[in-house]
Structures are given as structure tokens and as C-alpha cells.
Design a protein around this motif. Structure first.
Motif, short mmCIF file in Angstrom:
data_model
loop_
_atom_site.label_atom_id
_atom_site.label_comp_id
_atom_site.label_asym_id
_atom_site.label_seq_id
_atom_site.Cartn_x
_atom_site.Cartn_y
_atom_site.Cartn_z
N ILE A 113 -20.64 -22.76 22.16
CA ILE A 113 -19.68 -22.09 23.04
C ILE A 113 -20.35 -20.92 23.75
O ILE A 113 -20.17 -20.70 24.95
N GLY A 114 -21.15 -20.15 23.01
CA GLY A 114 -21.85 -19.02 23.60
C GLY A 114 -22.82 -19.45 24.69
O GLY A 114 -22.96 -18.77 25.72
N ILE A 115 -23.47 -20.59 24.50
CA ILE A 115 -24.41 -21.11 25.51
C ILE A 115 -23.66 -21.45 26.80
O ILE A 115 -24.10 -21.10 27.91
N ILE A 116 -22.52 -22.13 26.67
CA ILE A 116 -21.75 -22.49 27.86
C ILE A 116 -21.19 -21.24 28.54
O ILE A 116 -21.16 -21.15 29.77
N GLU A 117 -20.76 -20.28 27.75
CA GLU A 117 -20.25 -19.03 28.34
C GLU A 117 -21.35 -18.30 29.11
O GLU A 117 -21.10 -17.73 30.18
N SER A 118 -22.57 -18.34 28.59
CA SER A 118 -23.68 -17.68 29.30
C SER A 118 -23.99 -18.43 30.59
O SER A 118 -24.36 -17.81 31.60
N ALA A 119 -23.85 -19.74 30.59
CA ALA A 119 -24.05 -20.51 31.81
C ALA A 119 -22.96 -20.21 32.83
O ALA A 119 -23.23 -20.09 34.03
N LEU A 120 -21.73 -20.06 32.35
CA LEU A 120 -20.62 -19.74 33.24
C LEU A 120 -20.79 -18.36 33.87
O LEU A 120 -20.35 -18.13 35.00
N ALA A 121 -21.42 -17.45 33.16
CA ALA A 121 -21.69 -16.13 33.74
C ALA A 121 -22.63 -16.25 34.93
O ALA A 121 -22.57 -15.45 35.87
N LEU A 122 -23.49 -17.28 34.91
CA LEU A 122 -24.43 -17.50 36.01
C LEU A 122 -23.80 -18.34 37.13
O LEU A 122 -24.20 -18.24 38.28
N ALA A 123 -22.82 -19.18 36.76
CA ALA A 123 -22.18 -20.07 37.75
C ALA A 123 -20.68 -20.12 37.44
O ALA A 123 -20.18 -21.13 36.94
N PRO A 124 -19.96 -19.05 37.72
CA PRO A 124 -18.55 -18.94 37.30
C PRO A 124 -17.61 -19.94 37.97
O PRO A 124 -16.51 -20.15 37.47
N THR A 125 -18.03 -20.59 39.06
CA THR A 125 -17.14 -21.53 39.74
C THR A 125 -17.39 -22.98 39.33
O THR A 125 -16.76 -23.89 39.87
N SER A 126 -18.28 -23.20 38.37
CA SER A 126 -18.61 -24.57 37.96
C SER A 126 -17.48 -25.20 37.15
O SER A 126 -17.19 -24.76 36.03
N ILE A 127 -16.87 -26.23 37.68
CA ILE A 127 -15.80 -26.94 36.97
C ILE A 127 -16.38 -27.68 35.76
O ILE A 127 -15.76 -27.75 34.69
N ASP A 128 -17.57 -28.24 35.92
CA ASP A 128 -18.19 -28.97 34.81
C ASP A 128 -18.40 -28.06 33.60
O ASP A 128 -18.18 -28.47 32.45
N LEU A 129 -18.85 -26.82 33.85
CA LEU A 129 -19.05 -25.89 32.75
C LEU A 129 -17.71 -25.47 32.13
O LEU A 129 -17.60 -25.33 30.91
#
Length: 265
Positions: A113-129
Motif C-alpha cells: 500500500i505504501g508503494i502505491i501511495e508513493s507512486a500516487l504522490a508522483l502521479a496523482p491523476t493515475s486511475i490505474d494507481l
């Protein structure tokens, strides 16, 4: 074309021939690796991917290498490779997704979950994430947060059936059966042949007291699909207002029977 058609042996042969002419042909390496993975020959996919990865900074090659290592039961090596790739900038989002998935497979759901949250911080509009985060939260039994994340994703992408079905599943698990039924109906309006969603809709309908509608949904799931009998019987047994049959043949007989019509007064 062979790879897309899952003709893995043909794809492997073509890729091998191409590599005889050009050992650094990136596309041939990718096709060869995917073909070998499709044949459950992950060990053989690793050497060409390692060579390609050493030739340059290619996050797609590196991510596939991490996947192959994990599939070959070299999970520690695979996760280490994926961590390195996820640490590169600019970010390559599939590396985060693959890393999170592999961590989840080892039971490290919170870290995933933390990994995906860190990715979302880099790409907050990604629906896939957002979808991946919702799935991970469901696996971690955090249904309230999963529903919040997936509801936000649905608002942005209302036609994404994968988002709708994941949201509906979180709602079902949370006991919000009426909401889940509405979400499943929306998903089925976009993809009517989704039998799993129709079976889950049946559970929701039975739970909110619409037993006849739920059983009708299960009959449509089973019609022409005898392999779905187990799923349909499970749906009936799972619902607190469903039915339980000791023999599969009895469940099949019930579901294959047309419902009785009410007498006209």
C-alpha cells in the motif's frame, strides 16, 4: 501477433531467429521473455533480460526482469530489482505496480500500500494507481478507505468497468448491498457478459430481499455455461437469504428450472 494470440512457442521461435541476426534487438528480447514466461519457463527468460538490462537504462526491461525473477522463485532478487527500478527518475509507474504486487504476494500488504501511495504522490491523476490502491486496501480489510479511493476513481472515470467492479466488491464486503447492486448494474450496462459481476449482483439482490431477481440473475449466469455452476451455487449459499444444496446436481436442477409464474387472478 503470435504473442498476442498466446502462441508462445511460435513467438519464441521468431524472437530467437531475430536475435541470431541482432543480439541487441530489444523488441526480440521482450517478445522472447514474454513467450518464455507464458510457457512457465521463467528461468530461461532471466539471462536475456539480464543482458539487455546491463546494456542501458530501460525500466521496462528491468521491470520484466524483476517479474521473471519472482516467477522463478527468486523473490528476494526480483523485489530488489524492482526497488531499484522504482527508485529511478523519471518514475516508471509499472515498476511500482509490479513491486507492490510482488510484496502483496509475500504477505507484505501494508508495504505494498505504501508503494502505491508513493507512486500516487508522483502521479496523482493515475486511475490505474488509484485502482491498485483500492484493491490493496480491500486485501488489507480497510474497506472504508477502499470505498473512498475507488469512489473518487469512479468520479473521474465512470466508464472504467474495472473500477466499478472493484468498488462494488468493496461495497458488498462492507455490507452496503443496495449500493453494490447499483454499482454492479452500472458495470453490467457497460459489459453485459461479465458473469462474475452478475453472480455478485445476485448475492446483493438476495441480501436486500429481492430473492427472485437474484435467482434470475444466477440462471442467466449458468445458461450455456455449465462451468459456472460452482460459482452460482456459491452465490446462493453465501447469501443469508439464499439457498443451500447438498448435491451439485440439485443446485443445477434448481437453477436450470424456469421460475414459476404467479397465477393470474
Amino acid at each position: 501477433m503470435a504473442l498476442r494470440a498466446k502462441q508462445f512457442d511460435i513467438a519464441r521461435q521468431f524472437a530467437t531467429e531475430a536475435l541470431k541476426s541482432n543480439r541487441t534487438d530489444r523488441n526480440a528480447v521482450m517478445i522472447l521473455a514474454h513467450a518464455l514466461l507464458g510457457q512457465d519457463r521463467a528461468d530461461e527468460a532471466i539471462p536475456p533480460l539480464e543482458k539487455a538490462a546491463r546494456r542501458g537504462n530501460d525500466p521496462e526491461i528491468e521491470t520484466l526482469l524483476g517479474h521473471a525473477l519472482c516467477k522463478a522463485r527468486r523473490t528476494a532478487d526480483g523485489i530488489a530489482q524492482l526497488r531499484r527500478t522504482a527508485g529511478r527518475r523519471p518514475p516508471y509507474l509499472p515498476a511500482f505496480q509490479e513491486l507492490a504486487g510482488q510484496l502483496a504476494n509475500t504477505g507484505e500488504i501494508a508495504e505494498a500500500i505504501g508503494i502505491i501511495e508513493s507512486a500516487l504522490a508522483l502521479a496523482p491523476t493515475s486511475i490505474d494507481l488509484q485502482l491498485d490502491l483500492g484493491r490493496m486496501l480491500v486485501r488489507n480489510n480497510n474497506r472504508t478507505e477502499a470505498r473512498r479511493v475507488l469512489t473518487a476513481a469512479r468520479t473521474i472515470a465512470p466508464a472504467r468497468t474495472d473500477v466499478l467492479t472493484e468498488l462494488a466488491w468493496a461495497q458488498l464486503l462492507d455490507g452496503a448491498f443496495a449500493e453494490a447492486a447499483d454499482t454492479y448494474r452500472h458495470a453490467l450496462g457497460l459489459r453485459p457478459d461479465d458473469t462474475l459481476s452478475r453472480a455478485n449482483l445476485a448475492i446483493c439482490l438476495m441480501e436486500i430481499g429481492e430473492r427472485a431477481s437474484g435467482e434470475a440473475a444466477l440462471r442467466s449466469v449458468l445458461r450455456g455455461r455449465p462451468h459456472m455452476l460452482g460459482r452460482a451455487a456459491f452465490a446462493m449459499a453465501t447469501s443469508s437469504r439464499g439457498r443451500f444444496f447438498f448435491r451439485p446436481s440439485a443446485a443445477a436442477k434448481f437453477l436450470e428450472r424456469e421460475p414459476e409464474r404467479a397465477a393470474t387472478p
